[in-house]
Design a protein around this motif. Sequence first.
Motif, short mmCIF file in Angstrom:
data_model
loop_
_atom_site.label_atom_id
_atom_site.label_comp_id
_atom_site.label_asym_id
_atom_site.label_seq_id
_atom_site.Cartn_x
_atom_site.Cartn_y
_atom_site.Cartn_z
N ASP A 136 0.80 -1.23 0.00
CA ASP A 136 0.00 0.00 0.00
C ASP A 136 0.84 1.28 0.00
O ASP A 136 0.31 2.37 -0.22
N SER A 137 2.14 1.15 0.25
CA SER A 137 2.99 2.35 0.34
C SER A 137 3.24 3.01 -1.02
O SER A 137 3.71 4.14 -1.08
N GLU A 138 2.94 2.27 -2.09
CA GLU A 138 3.16 2.77 -3.45
C GLU A 138 4.64 3.04 -3.74
O GLU A 138 4.97 3.83 -4.62
N GLN A 139 5.52 2.39 -3.00
CA GLN A 139 6.96 2.53 -3.24
C GLN A 139 7.51 1.42 -4.13
O GLN A 139 8.68 1.44 -4.49
N PHE A 140 6.65 0.45 -4.47
CA PHE A 140 7.16 -0.75 -5.13
C PHE A 140 6.39 -1.05 -6.41
O PHE A 140 5.28 -0.58 -6.61
N ILE A 141 7.02 -1.82 -7.29
CA ILE A 141 6.38 -2.19 -8.57
C ILE A 141 5.89 -3.64 -8.50
O ILE A 141 6.47 -4.46 -7.78
N PRO A 142 4.84 -3.96 -9.26
CA PRO A 142 4.44 -5.37 -9.36
C PRO A 142 5.57 -6.17 -10.02
O PRO A 142 6.34 -5.63 -10.80
N VAL A 143 5.63 -7.46 -9.70
CA VAL A 143 6.74 -8.28 -10.22
C VAL A 143 6.30 -9.19 -11.37
O VAL A 143 7.14 -9.90 -11.94
#
Length: 558
Positions: A136-143
């Motif tokens: 939920d932090s929106e710091q990461f991309i889907p893999v």
Amino acid sequence: MGNMKKLWLPLVAMTLIASACSSNADNSGSAADPKASPGAATSESDAAFDKGKYDPPIEISTVIMPKEYTKGETNENNVHDRWMLETLGMKHKGTWYPAGADQYKQQLQLALTSGEKLPDFVFVPTDPVLTNQLIDSEQFIPVDELFEKYASPIWKEHAANNPELWYPFTKDGKKWNLPIMEYTDNDDTLLWLREDWMQKLKLQAPTTIAELEVIMDKFKNENPDGLAPKDVYPLAISLKNNTNTWMGGLDWLFGAYGAVQEQWNLDANGNLEYGSVNAGAKQALAKLQEWMNKGYIHPDSALWDEGKSAEIWTKGNAGVLPGANWVPDWPAPDLINNVPGSVYKAYPIPAGPDGLIGTKWQNSGVNSSFMINKDAKHPEAIILYYNYLLDNLANPAVGSPYEYGFAQGYDWDIIDGQPTNDKEKIKDFFDKFPFITGPARIPGLYMESLVKLANGEKAETPYEKQQETFRKPENWYAAKVVMDQIDIRKQNYFTGAATPAMIEKWNLLRQSELETFNKIIYGKLPVDAFDEFVANWKANGGEQVTKEVNEWFQSVSK
């Protein structure tokens, strides 16, 4: 805990984390952006996969959990990092070195709230709440696309065969974490019986709970070691916290009456049901109350955790210990030391009166995961790294540089002209390398290799030879017992973050379950108190939790 426990159980504390550091001023726009176009990646990353390394080298930063070093090496200078630069063209820069798992979680939470730059590859311990916070932090991309494009066949095949491994990491129809693989079936339950007692009493393997009761009665009342009945409590179990657990557990008994307790099972209609409120649990509790009355279970069991539950067995006062295949490494050596002439052996799980049979199953061969920072310059680097470990170190070929181990002079050496990885022969033996992902493990390989040895087949590969050297024959045989009963293993299907009703109600529901079950087992409540418990459980939030758990299950399993 013994070495076996340290070696084979999920290695959350030992797992390491990699992250890329993009401090160069000229890196804007060069990063792969999987959101931009399907399978998008820089030509630089494609070239690295073609060649097997980055040339010129790239900088990555990692989060390294506490590690031991040898030969005066340090976090900044060690055999693993020299190998990583030479072999893969990757070097650390800006690494996090937390002092432990708790400190790491705090550092991560702090970085999320303060906006501090996160590592590019963030290690996520098995923690559904933390996993969801990170998503939920929106710091990461889907893999999804990077995994599909770059993951090694070994990795992809396991994920395809075990789609549920993605459940904890799936949200909004996307996969957010790269699963790091662990050996499967290594914690599956079987029964360790005193084989010397079995032979002296001329007893056969128990195929049913009723036959097991006959064995326990003889262990207690006709004890072959001449122990008085008051000194023998045949079944070594833990009733302190969880009873669906890794030693001294009762999953096999509840499974014999219909449903494994303390987990979410798939019912006949494809919905999830909490096993402890299944009608069969009442029969299991009735049986436990009877066993407590007959002195088959020690009255202090409610004070004993898993490790403590085994002590009555290792001291020679119990004859049945529920545990995993690795019991020969720990704690069985204590039994051999304490009781001269004692012999132990693994036995299959017996069936209940209606032919039902079941135990817990360790989920899907995953022990932790990684998330990829949206600002990573080389988002695929962690995949290149882990692919190499899986393809080269997890099951090395004869003649490979890793045939005997990772690094000569550390976990293998030439002794008297012969290569060896026997730690007894190698001075200053060391194998705790700071692998970014922890040691590479092909999920089914460990048990398959032990079964092969149990069947009397020759150890051929370096991996098989290693298992032959370091695992006891009782361990090989136990693996065969586990794998011969593979169909009875029941998965816990709920692996998501706590639902709203769980956050509010679950602690009280679990407390009520623990108290009620123990009071029934100890005879302080009648068995029929189970019915009232279930009605209260449903009314006090259990029904709502079940609804939410099923909504979650539908969202990830479509």
